[in-house]
Design a protein around this motif. Structure first.
Motif, PDB file in Angstrom:
ATOM      1  N   CYS A  35       0.861  -1.162   0.000  1.00 12.76           N
ATOM      2  CA  CYS A  35       0.000   0.000   0.000  1.00 12.76           C
ATOM      3  C   CYS A  35       0.909   1.227   0.000  1.00 12.76           C
ATOM      4  N   LYS A 127     -18.420  -5.371   0.930  1.00 15.68           N
ATOM      5  CA  LYS A 127     -17.075  -5.205   1.476  1.00 15.68           C
ATOM      6  C   LYS A 127     -16.854  -3.837   2.100  1.00 15.68           C
ATOM      7  N   LEU A 155     -13.423  -1.854  -6.416  1.00 19.23           N
ATOM      8  CA  LEU A 155     -13.271  -3.245  -5.989  1.00 19.23           C
ATOM      9  C   LEU A 155     -13.948  -4.186  -6.968  1.00 19.23           C
ATOM     10  N   GLU A 158     -12.135  -5.785  -9.771  1.00 19.32           N
ATOM     11  CA  GLU A 158     -11.223  -6.899  -9.474  1.00 19.32           C
ATOM     12  C   GLU A 158      -9.897  -6.725 -10.169  1.00 19.32           C
ATOM     13  N   GLN A 181      -9.802  -1.044   6.220  1.00 20.43           N
ATOM     14  CA  GLN A 181     -10.090  -2.477   6.149  1.00 20.43           C
ATOM     15  C   GLN A 181      -9.888  -2.996   4.722  1.00 20.43           C
ATOM     16  N   VAL A 182     -10.425  -2.252   3.753  1.00 23.82           N
ATOM     17  CA  VAL A 182     -10.297  -2.647   2.352  1.00 23.82           C
ATOM     18  C   VAL A 182      -8.831  -2.657   1.934  1.00 23.82           C
ATOM     19  N   HIS A 184      -6.275  -3.254   3.760  1.00 22.83           N
ATOM     20  CA  HIS A 184      -5.659  -4.458   4.322  1.00 22.83           C
ATOM     21  C   HIS A 184      -5.986  -5.684   3.488  1.00 22.83           C
ATOM     22  N   GLU A 185      -7.255  -5.806   3.144  1.00 25.13           N
ATOM     23  CA  GLU A 185      -7.682  -6.978   2.363  1.00 25.13           C
ATOM     24  C   GLU A 185      -6.987  -7.027   1.017  1.00 25.13           C
ATOM     25  N   LEU A 186      -6.878  -5.865   0.386  1.00 26.42           N
ATOM     26  CA  LEU A 186      -6.234  -5.825  -0.931  1.00 26.42           C
ATOM     27  C   LEU A 186      -4.773  -6.249  -0.808  1.00 26.42           C
ATOM     28  N   LYS A 187      -4.149  -5.798   0.257  1.00 22.96           N
ATOM     29  CA  LYS A 187      -2.735  -6.131   0.456  1.00 22.96           C
ATOM     30  C   LYS A 187      -2.570  -7.634   0.663  1.00 22.96           C
ATOM     31  N   GLU A 188      -3.507  -8.217   1.412  1.00 26.90           N
ATOM     32  CA  GLU A 188      -3.445  -9.662   1.644  1.00 26.90           C
ATOM     33  C   GLU A 188      -3.563 -10.434   0.342  1.00 26.90           C
ATOM     34  N   GLN A 189      -4.280  -9.856  -0.606  1.00 29.60           N
ATOM     35  CA  GLN A 189      -4.416 -10.526  -1.908  1.00 29.60           C
ATOM     36  C   GLN A 189      -3.271 -10.166  -2.841  1.00 29.60           C
TER      37      GLN A 189
END
Lengths: 253, 292
Positions: A35, A127, A155, A158, A181-182, A184-189
């Motif tokens: 990020c 989300k 989002l 995709e 939150q979003v 974080h999720e994007l980073k995890e992916q």
């Protein structure tokens, strides 16, 4: 793979509005799955950098590539969250429809959105915590809710790389939380997210890397190494007050 | 029979104008309709001089070319930093003036009445019929208006999502690869074609009313684009029917009465629209106050 192509590579890019240069000789290669905050004073060219990357503004020189190819060939890999003020929120449409618009590019010239696309749009709204507002007319949403709709729209695309233009400006606490939150999720992916950001106090908390921008690229790299008092002085010139004991920085505009 | 032709022609004109007008309003380009409707005048005159006839085809082409020319000039001026409204006024008045000069210069050769161009005369529509293979097909203006309506309908139906996206968020449209400029000029082309199909009947000035007023009324009544398009067409038709009977009643200009009806409907929507009406909101506030 050792020689991975970077998500975003900017080679010697310059942009000018009516002959006045707003970005000069920017060269930058981004890490993947991070990020990244784009930081700088007003008029530093932060939004311009995003717009030039996405082909919304002509380049006066240089080259931009997304995973090694020009943007026009990689549109499907890129999601874009423009500034909230850039559109007319009185437009006769609802939140779900705005999110669906993010998919229009992938639909091509003639296909219409089908129920699978609607599901994707609803999932994106969920989300960001906006699923109960799907049918709400967009002018009846608060500023923060509108921002979350824009986020959901990106989002739904995709994408692999996201560009967000000042998503945190003028939003309520709930929206700020949803955006974080979003991110974080994007980073995890393992997705790469660029965020134009104003609030210097939250930079270290939100971003792994930063780009410090003021017409030129002043510095870039991991936040811990680059986000220093010295670099900030260089970026903001004399317009920055630093409180020495608290290590807190306040930008003065 | 002639009253049916007049109403039908008026309804087709009003609907196709209203339909495109929705997009003009949403793009904050209401006055661009005005600009185009005036700037097609030299196109019509030149087409008339060149072809020597009042066939719709050369007129369509001439008008469409000048309508587009006007939007291109406006765009060029704006890109050079001229303010939007100034750019618009400069280009369309200049083109319109050229049209007027041409008409006054060639007024002997051409049977093109300036009053008719400016104000139109839908009452004459039934007398200018189109004969095809020896069969009387009805008024030519009706066919022109019908063709324009059909063309706009097909285009907007095919490219609904592109028109919507480029109207709402041109930056995103560009970013996802929708050719924004192409759809801008396509819309302008459609407005030009519709305007020329209408000008004979309602004139270059009142066509602006048909482009904007029904669409603006529909905008007040709904919060969904699809409904807005449908409503604007319906309002356009009501204008034609009621306008015609009002004109019979008053023995006055039909186009003028149609526009009056449109203005009246707008006023009603402005006052009583379910969400935004002035009276509605006052009523809601009053009710809320008495509750406490």
């Amino acid at each position: 793979m050792t020689n991975k192509t970077p998500p975003l590579s900017i080679e010697n890019v310059s942009v000018a509005y009516h002959r006045k240069p707003v970005l000069r000789n920017i060269t930058y290669q981004s890490p993947e799955g991070e990020c990244i905050g784009i930081i700088g004073p007003n008029g530093a060219g932060k939004s311009t950098l995003i717009k030039a990357t996405l082909g919304l503004l002509p380049l006066a020189g240089g080259e931009v590539s997304i995973y090694g190819k020009p943007y026009s060939q990689q549109r499907k890999l890129v999601g874009y969250v423009p500034q909230r003020e850039s559109v007319d929120w009185d437009f006769p449409t609802n939140a779900l429809d705005v999110v669906l618009m993010g998919l229009y590019g992938q639909l091509g010239w003639f296909r219409r959105p089908k129920s699978e696309h609607k599901d994707r749009a609803l999932e994106a709204l969920r989300k960001v915590g906006m699923e109960s507002f799907a049918k709400r007319q967009i002018s009846q949403l608060s500023g923060g809710q509108q921002q979350r709709v824009f986020l959901a729209r990106a989002l739904a695309q995709e994408a692999q790389i996201y560009f967000m233009d000042e998503p945190f400006v003028g939003v309520d606490a709930a929206t700020e939380k949803a955006i974080v939150q979003v991110l974080h999720e994007l980073k995890e992916q393992n997705k790469t997210v660029f965020v134009v950001h104003h609030d210097l106090q939250t930079v270290s908390e939100y971003f792994d890397s930063v780009m410090l921008l003021n017409l030129r690229l002043i510095a870039s790299g991991p936040t811990r190494e680059v986000f220093t008092t010295e670099n900030l002085q260089k970026t903001y010139g004399g317009r920055l007050a630093i409180l020495p004991h608290t290590n807190e920085m306040l930008s003065i505009r | 029979m002639s009253s049916v032709w007049i109403i039908l022609t008026g309804a087709l004109i009003a609907s196709s104008c209203a339909f495109l007008g929705c997009f003009l309003i949403l793009r904050r380009m209401a006055m661009l309709g005005d600009a185009i409707s005036h700037s097609i005048l030299p196109g019509i005159v030149i087409a008339f001089l060149v072809s020597g006839s009042r066939d719709p085809l050369p007129m369509f082409i001439g008008a469409a070319v000048f309508g587009l020319l006007c939007t291109i000039i406006i765009q060029l001026l704006r890109n050079q930093g001229v303010q939007a409204d100034a750019a618009m006024s400069v280009s369309f008045t200049a083109l319109f003036a050229i049209g007027i000069i041409l008409i006054s210069l060639f007024t002997q050769q051409v049977d093109l009445d300036l009053d008719c161009v400016l104000y139109g005369e839908i009452a004459y529509v039934p007398y200018d019929t189109w004969t095809w293979n020896g069969i009387d097909m009805g008024p030519r203006a009706m066919w022109g208006a019908g063709a324009a309506f059909l063309l706009s309908l097909i285009m907007v139906r095919l490219f609904y999502k592109q028109f919507k996206l480029t109207s709402f968020d041109p930056a995103l449209a560009m970013a996802v690869g929708v050719p924004v400029a192409f759809f801008h000029y396509l819309l302008m082309g459609l407005v030009s074609v519709t305007t020329v199909a209408s000008f004979e009947s309602v004139g270059a000035i009142l066509v602006v009313a048909m482009l904007i007023v029904p669409a603006a009324t529909a905008y007040l009544l709904t919060e969904r684009l699809g409904v807005m398009l449908g409503l604007s067409v319906l309002i356009g038709m009501i204008c034609s029917v009621c306008g015609y009977f009002l004109s019979v009643l008053l023995d006055a200009s039909i186009a003028g009465c149609m526009t009056m009806v449109a203005g009246g409907l707008f006023a009603l929507a402005f006052l009583f629209s379910p969400h935004q009406g002035v009276v509605t909101r006052w009523w809601i506030r009053k009710k809320l106050r008495t509750q406490f």
